[in-house]
Design a protein around this motif. Structure first.
Motif, short mmCIF file in Angstrom:
data_model
loop_
_atom_site.label_atom_id
_atom_site.label_comp_id
_atom_site.label_asym_id
_atom_site.label_seq_id
_atom_site.Cartn_x
_atom_site.Cartn_y
_atom_site.Cartn_z
N ILE A 264 -4.60 4.07 1.10
CA ILE A 264 -4.37 4.88 -0.09
C ILE A 264 -4.10 6.30 0.39
CG2 ILE A 264 -5.33 5.72 -2.28
CD1 ILE A 264 -5.02 2.68 -2.17
N ILE B 63 -11.86 6.71 -3.16
CA ILE B 63 -11.96 5.25 -3.23
C ILE B 63 -13.30 4.84 -3.81
CG2 ILE B 63 -12.10 3.13 -1.87
CD1 ILE B 63 -9.98 4.30 0.00
N ILE C 153 -14.93 0.92 3.43
CA ILE C 153 -14.09 2.03 2.98
C ILE C 153 -14.14 3.16 4.01
CG2 ILE C 153 -14.35 1.48 0.54
CD1 ILE C 153 -16.38 3.79 0.33
N LYS D 118 -11.04 13.33 -5.61
CA LYS D 118 -11.77 12.18 -6.14
C LYS D 118 -11.33 11.90 -7.58
CE LYS D 118 -15.21 14.59 -4.65
NZ LYS D 118 -16.54 15.15 -4.35
N ASP E 273 -13.22 6.97 3.75
CA ASP E 273 -13.01 7.69 2.49
C ASP E 273 -13.82 8.97 2.47
OD1 ASP E 273 -12.24 8.01 -0.24
OD2 ASP E 273 -14.04 6.97 -0.93
N GLY F 35 -2.54 5.79 -6.44
CA GLY F 35 -3.65 5.33 -5.62
C GLY F 35 -4.69 4.57 -6.42
N ILE G 158 -5.87 0.45 -6.09
CA ILE G 158 -7.26 0.00 -5.99
C ILE G 158 -7.55 -1.03 -7.08
CG2 ILE G 158 -9.68 0.73 -6.19
CD1 ILE G 158 -8.77 3.45 -4.98
N ALA H 268 -8.57 5.85 2.86
CA ALA H 268 -7.98 6.99 2.16
C ALA H 268 -7.47 8.00 3.18
CB ALA H 268 -9.01 7.65 1.24
N ASP I 267 0.83 -1.20 0.00
CA ASP I 267 0.00 0.00 0.00
C ASP I 267 0.87 1.26 0.00
OD1 ASP I 267 0.82 0.47 2.62
OD2 ASP I 267 -1.14 0.07 3.53
N THR J 278 -4.02 9.96 -0.35
CA THR J 278 -4.34 10.96 -1.37
C THR J 278 -3.15 11.92 -1.45
OG1 THR J 278 -5.47 12.38 0.23
CG2 THR J 278 -6.81 10.74 -0.93
N LEU K 48 -10.37 -0.55 3.15
CA LEU K 48 -9.64 0.38 2.28
C LEU K 48 -9.74 1.77 2.91
CD1 LEU K 48 -10.55 -0.50 -1.43
CD2 LEU K 48 -8.31 -0.63 -0.36
N SER L 17 -13.55 5.59 -7.51
CA SER L 17 -12.67 4.68 -8.25
C SER L 17 -13.31 3.30 -8.36
CB SER L 17 -11.31 4.57 -7.55
OG SER L 17 -10.65 5.82 -7.52
#
Length: 383
Positions: free
Chosen positions: A160, A63, A57, A323, A59, A177, A181, A131, A40, A162, A129, A66
């Protein structure tokens, strides 16, 4: 009888032989693993299911959008950070419109307000997941929550980052990122298609603005209006809602510090920007508000207001998360600052086509998404 026994013996030998060959073949055949490893954006190697089915998530939109673009959004079983209240509707924000089911899924909370780990556990995820952004990365609640998920709950956690999570945000982190994913869900090909498409739009903007001389650059302010006694928040060079402006579009930020600053009318007047780009905050970013609302009457002699050089990013930025609309943000910014360089592009039509290609929307859906993002001003202004 002897002949019959011989036949039985031959059949038995053949069965044993074929069984042995079958076992040998199975031993030599590659077995599909139930897990795989993902590195990651912390640089941590994480063992995850080879085909994750129940994903939570944490986020603000990158994410989720995506996953929608890749086509795996139905694997989401709970979220954190996506909802601001229990009264939200699908038409309130772009991410909710793209995946309205999230309104019905459990909400595990967020860094600000805290996490509900019982809700997380009850969702029975096989993967989280997460962000990370400039606003939560150094928060102790963030660090403690990540540690608990990994060490106590033993749930695989893929982070992830950003771009704003880095001291020097770059567009490459946006692409990185997205590819991670894609790897998580075995959709690298689709992720690469999205990267190639968005990168081509970013390169188009870069190529049109890269040779503009410093003397030809108008000073630009990224401003989020507020409901309090101040005018609003100003995002500085390569920070928050002003990320990538210089890297991609050669824009000169009037506030040169790499942070966000709440400013009064007097401070904005002193900086006197030639261009203002309104971004998301507690007051909706209407391009006419600075010249029509009496609260901002003191700003009428600011160059940007006086010369009506004001653009709006609508609701594209939320908590600094660009995003999947990072090319849209860059194109609106670039055309607002350098209109002559983009005379041939109608961004109001471009963004509809962009969303169709990204999410597979039809004409009506892409237009509605634009309206939800508060970008319909581009239609009425033929922008």
């Amino acid at each position: 009888m002897g002949k019959y026994n011989k036949i039985i013996a031959i059949v038995a030998v053949l069965l044993i032989t074929f069984s042995f060959l079958g076992c040998t073949q199975n031993l030599n055949s590659p077995q599909k693993s139930s897990t795989k490893e993902i590195v990651d954006m912390r640089g941590v190697t994480v063992t995850i299911p080879s085909d994750p089915q129940r994903v939570v998530i944490v986020d603000k939109g990158f994410i989720l959008q995506s996953m929608v673009a890749i086509g795996v959004q139905d694997k989401i079983v709970a979220s954190g950070g996506m909802l601001s209240s229990t009264n939200e509707k699908a038409d309130d924000r772009d991410s909710l419109y793209l995946f309205p089911k999230i309104l019905e899924l459990p909400n595990i909370g967020y860094t600000f307000g805290g996490f509900n780990f019982e809700t997380l556990i009850s969702a029975k995820p096989d993967l989280v997941l997460w962000a990370n952004s400039e606003y939560i990365k150094d928060n102790e609640i963030t660090k403690e929550a990540m540690k608990k998920i990994e060490t106590e709950l033993k749930i695989p956690l893929v982070v992830i980052n950003t771009p704003g999570a880095y001291d020097n945000p770059t567009m490459e982190k946006q692409y990185e990122g997205l590819m991670i994913i894609g790897k998580v869900f075995g959709k690298e090909k689709r992720a690469q298609e999205i990267i190639n498409y968005t990168k081509s739009q970013i390169e188009m903007i870069y190529n049109r603005t890269k040779d503009i001389k410093d003397s030809e650059k108008p000073s630009t302010m990224y401003l989020g209006l507020r409901n309090d006694d101040s005018v609003g928040v100003v995002w500085g060079k390569n920070y928050g809602d002003a990320k990538f402006a210089e890297e991609v579009a050669n824009i000169k930020n009037v506030y040169n510090e790499p942070n966000r600053q709440i400013m009064s009318a007097e401070q904005i007047i002193a900086l006197n920007p030639d261009v203002i780009i309104l971004a998301t905050n507690s007051v909706l970013p209407d391009i006419n508000i600075l010249s029509t609302n009496s609260k901002y009457s003191s700003l009428q002699n600011v160059n940007a207001v006086k010369n009506k050089r004001i653009g709006s990013l609508g609701l594209l930025t939320w908590w600094g998360d660009f995003k999947l609309d990072y090319p849209t943000i860059m194109l609106i910014s670039a055309k607002t600052v350098y209109p002559d360089k983009f005379k041939d592009i109608k961004v109001n039509k471009w963004v509809n086509d962009y969303h169709k290609k990204l999410y597979g929307l039809n004409d009506e859906q892409s237009q509605r998404l634009k309206e939800i993002q508060l970008l319909a001003w581009m239609d009425s202004n033929d922008f």
